[in-house]
Design a protein around this motif. Structure first.
Motif, PDB file in Angstrom:
ATOM      1  N   TYR A   9     -50.069  -8.408  79.756  1.00  0.00           N
ATOM      2  CA  TYR A   9     -50.788  -9.476  80.265  1.00  0.00           C
ATOM      3  C   TYR A   9     -52.458  -9.588  79.928  1.00  0.00           C
ATOM      4  CZ  TYR A   9     -52.718 -13.262  83.194  1.00  0.00           C
ATOM      5  OH  TYR A   9     -53.452 -14.423  83.483  1.00  0.00           O
ATOM      6  N   LYS A  10     -52.735 -10.140  78.750  1.00  0.00           N
ATOM      7  CA  LYS A  10     -54.032 -10.035  78.172  1.00  0.00           C
ATOM      8  C   LYS A  10     -54.445  -8.597  77.878  1.00  0.00           C
ATOM      9  CE  LYS A  10     -55.599 -14.185  80.991  1.00  0.00           C
ATOM     10  NZ  LYS A  10     -56.585 -14.652  82.055  1.00  0.00           N
ATOM     11  N   THR A  11     -53.579  -7.927  77.513  1.00  0.00           N
ATOM     12  CA  THR A  11     -53.675  -6.441  77.054  1.00  0.00           C
ATOM     13  C   THR A  11     -53.214  -5.920  75.535  1.00  0.00           C
ATOM     14  OG1 THR A  11     -51.884  -5.635  78.240  1.00  0.00           O
ATOM     15  CG2 THR A  11     -54.010  -5.580  79.576  1.00  0.00           C
ATOM     16  N   LEU A  12     -53.294  -7.084  74.947  1.00  0.00           N
ATOM     17  CA  LEU A  12     -52.592  -6.786  73.514  1.00  0.00           C
ATOM     18  C   LEU A  12     -53.581  -5.488  72.768  1.00  0.00           C
ATOM     19  CD1 LEU A  12     -51.551  -9.776  71.583  1.00  0.00           C
ATOM     20  CD2 LEU A  12     -50.175  -8.099  72.462  1.00  0.00           C
ATOM     21  N   ASP A  13     -54.776  -5.570  72.897  1.00  0.00           N
ATOM     22  CA  ASP A  13     -55.620  -4.415  72.566  1.00  0.00           C
ATOM     23  C   ASP A  13     -55.077  -3.163  72.872  1.00  0.00           C
ATOM     24  OD1 ASP A  13     -56.237  -5.273  75.082  1.00  0.00           O
ATOM     25  OD2 ASP A  13     -58.426  -4.722  74.843  1.00  0.00           O
ATOM     26  N   TYR A  14     -54.775  -3.049  74.138  1.00  0.00           N
ATOM     27  CA  TYR A  14     -54.096  -1.803  74.496  1.00  0.00           C
ATOM     28  C   TYR A  14     -52.725  -1.397  73.888  1.00  0.00           C
ATOM     29  CZ  TYR A  14     -57.507  -1.143  78.500  1.00  0.00           C
ATOM     30  OH  TYR A  14     -58.802  -1.270  79.244  1.00  0.00           O
ATOM     31  N   VAL A  15     -51.930  -2.690  73.942  1.00  0.00           N
ATOM     32  CA  VAL A  15     -50.695  -2.333  73.499  1.00  0.00           C
ATOM     33  C   VAL A  15     -50.600  -1.850  72.055  1.00  0.00           C
ATOM     34  CG1 VAL A  15     -48.356  -3.761  72.569  1.00  0.00           C
ATOM     35  CG2 VAL A  15     -49.370  -4.414  74.874  1.00  0.00           C
ATOM     36  N   GLU A  16     -51.525  -2.355  71.065  1.00  0.00           N
ATOM     37  CA  GLU A  16     -51.615  -1.962  69.765  1.00  0.00           C
ATOM     38  C   GLU A  16     -52.070  -0.445  69.774  1.00  0.00           C
ATOM     39  OE1 GLU A  16     -54.331  -3.059  65.746  1.00  0.00           O
ATOM     40  OE2 GLU A  16     -54.878  -3.890  67.733  1.00  0.00           O
ATOM     41  N   GLY A  41     -50.516 -16.513  76.677  1.00  0.00           N
ATOM     42  CA  GLY A  41     -50.773 -17.149  75.566  1.00  0.00           C
ATOM     43  C   GLY A  41     -51.105 -16.530  74.450  1.00  0.00           C
ATOM     44  N   SER A  42     -50.945 -15.011  74.329  1.00  0.00           N
ATOM     45  CA  SER A  42     -51.411 -14.237  73.269  1.00  0.00           C
ATOM     46  C   SER A  42     -50.425 -14.234  72.279  1.00  0.00           C
ATOM     47  CB  SER A  42     -51.472 -12.677  73.629  1.00  0.00           C
ATOM     48  OG  SER A  42     -52.333 -12.401  74.923  1.00  0.00           O
ATOM     49  N   ILE A  57     -41.097 -10.353  73.186  1.00  0.00           N
ATOM     50  CA  ILE A  57     -40.327 -11.405  73.974  1.00  0.00           C
ATOM     51  C   ILE A  57     -41.524 -12.248  74.666  1.00  0.00           C
ATOM     52  CG2 ILE A  57     -38.879 -11.787  76.085  1.00  0.00           C
ATOM     53  CD1 ILE A  57     -37.434  -9.086  75.612  1.00  0.00           C
ATOM     54  N   ILE A  58     -41.396 -13.454  74.133  1.00  0.00           N
ATOM     55  CA  ILE A  58     -42.500 -14.329  74.737  1.00  0.00           C
ATOM     56  C   ILE A  58     -41.998 -15.137  75.987  1.00  0.00           C
ATOM     57  CG2 ILE A  58     -44.188 -16.019  74.082  1.00  0.00           C
ATOM     58  CD1 ILE A  58     -44.189 -13.564  72.476  1.00  0.00           C
ATOM     59  N   SER A  59     -42.772 -14.897  77.237  1.00  0.00           N
ATOM     60  CA  SER A  59     -42.533 -15.584  78.349  1.00  0.00           C
ATOM     61  C   SER A  59     -43.484 -16.660  78.392  1.00  0.00           C
ATOM     62  CB  SER A  59     -42.612 -14.777  79.746  1.00  0.00           C
ATOM     63  OG  SER A  59     -42.426 -15.565  80.767  1.00  0.00           O
ATOM     64  N   GLU A  60     -43.225 -18.002  78.798  1.00  0.00           N
ATOM     65  CA  GLU A  60     -44.311 -18.991  78.893  1.00  0.00           C
ATOM     66  C   GLU A  60     -44.888 -19.137  79.978  1.00  0.00           C
ATOM     67  OE1 GLU A  60     -42.192 -22.810  77.966  1.00  0.00           O
ATOM     68  OE2 GLU A  60     -41.558 -22.358  76.129  1.00  0.00           O
ATOM     69  N   ARG A  61     -44.234 -18.256  81.128  1.00  0.00           N
ATOM     70  CA  ARG A  61     -45.141 -18.134  82.403  1.00  0.00           C
ATOM     71  C   ARG A  61     -45.483 -16.690  82.531  1.00  0.00           C
ATOM     72  NH1 ARG A  61     -41.985 -18.156  87.277  1.00  0.00           N
ATOM     73  NH2 ARG A  61     -39.743 -18.140  86.766  1.00  0.00           N
ATOM     74  N   ASN A  62     -46.025 -16.316  83.594  1.00  0.00           N
ATOM     75  CA  ASN A  62     -46.542 -15.169  84.213  1.00  0.00           C
ATOM     76  C   ASN A  62     -45.333 -14.800  85.306  1.00  0.00           C
ATOM     77  OD1 ASN A  62     -47.378 -12.509  84.724  1.00  0.00           O
ATOM     78  ND2 ASN A  62     -49.201 -13.023  85.265  1.00  0.00           N
ATOM     79  N   LEU A  63     -44.463 -13.771  84.567  1.00  0.00           N
ATOM     80  CA  LEU A  63     -43.527 -13.613  85.552  1.00  0.00           C
ATOM     81  C   LEU A  63     -43.835 -12.277  86.711  1.00  0.00           C
ATOM     82  CD1 LEU A  63     -40.214 -13.758  83.105  1.00  0.00           C
ATOM     83  CD2 LEU A  63     -41.258 -15.561  84.851  1.00  0.00           C
ATOM     84  N   GLY A  64     -44.990 -11.795  86.281  1.00  0.00           N
ATOM     85  CA  GLY A  64     -45.248 -10.670  87.136  1.00  0.00           C
ATOM     86  C   GLY A  64     -44.548  -9.307  86.367  1.00  0.00           C
TER      87      GLY A  64
END
Length: 281
Positions: A9-16, A41-42, A57-64
């Motif tokens: 959740y807003k952490t793609l820089d960490y994921v990379e 929305g990333s 896997i893209i979720s359209e809403r934040n599922l926690g």
């Protein structure tokens, strides 16, 4: 076959960075890697091109955290599923190492490892199961004044020997290895926990079902403590913690204890507000 699951959740820089370290140290064809983009929305297309083996896997809403993990867990096929925080960094093949140990230790349903700070120092990553007393003390901010109270020292396992592999109540969810048989019997994470206490609840359910939760001292990786949640303010985080804790108390201690936490929540709300002024993020 072993599967890894990371929720972003807003952490793609960490994921990379996590993925770069994963593939630098883990070289095996039977590795499944899932990354769940949890409603922020990333666009992971660039990472997908760099790491074509990763299934996004893209979720359209934040599922926690629990709900996001469950999306991937249900698609996974590994004999073990490792939940990985985005803010972890591999320094060895911890995936194969945990698989080898848990394949040997057939009574271990969940495995955790020695998580290190970025400077290599030991990070606190095991705790006892929470009780109403220690959690009420924590929510009341009493440990800020009296840090050595016995219930708090017990809960935080002060003095724990991180150099020795041993069974514990719970391990940190930053690296959380689940045996497939546990998933088949216990189920997936309880997505009623939006954030926090979901791994605690899962450890409790696993222990109640007859398995052990084992901390492995000889498997390790780096963890940017709090990195995954650093972009969520203290005020919001503490609200999530209280909601999740109430759910945990209701599930494992009953309606009477849950009522106590509900009644006292306005006090905890004010204390959380004061804490947010002192520590805004």
């Amino acid at each position: 076959m072993i599967s890894t699951v990371t929720v972003s959740y807003k952490t793609l820089d960490y994921v990379e960075k996590m993925l770069a370290s994963l593939f630098a140290h883990v070289d095996r064809d039977d590795l499944e890697v899932f990354v769940v983009i949890n409603g922020d929305g990333s666009d992971p297309s660039e990472l997908q091109r760099t790491y074509p083996r990763v299934r996004f896997i893209i979720s359209e809403r934040n599922l926690g955290f629990a709900g996001g993990c469950n999306l991937a867990i249900r698609e996974s096929t590994g004999a073990f599923v490792v939940l990985l925080n985005p803010d972890t960094v591999f320094t060895s093949d911890a995936i194969t190492e945990i698989e080898e140990r848990m394949t040997r230790d057939t009574d271990a349903g969940i495995g955790g490892i020695s998580l290190k700070n970025l400077d290599g120092s030991q990070q606190d990553c095991v705790w006892h199961f929470p009780t109403p007393i220690d959690q009420l003390l924590l929510l009341s901010k009493v440990p800020h004044v009296l840090p050595n109270l016995p219930p708090i020292r017990r809960y935080l396992m002060k003095g724990f020997d991180y150099r020795r592999t041993q069974d514990v109540d719970q391990v940190m969810g930053a690296f959380f290895c689940i045996r497939r048989e546990v998933i088949d019997r216990v189920g997936t994470l309880d997505d009623g926990f939006f954030l926090w206490y979901e791994e605690v609840d899962y450890c409790k359910r696993t222990v109640d079902a007859g398995w052990k939760v084992r901390y492995y001292s000889d498997v390790s990786m780096l963890h940017r403590k709090g990195g995954s949640f650093s972009r969520v303010g203290t005020w919001k985080k503490q609200g999530m913690v209280r909601r999740s804790l109430r759910r945990y108390m209701k599930k494992h201690y009953g309606i009477a204890v849950w009522t106590v936490f509900v009644v006292l929540d306005p006090i905890f709300y004010v204390l959380a507000f004061l804490a947010s002024l002192i520590k805004p993020s």
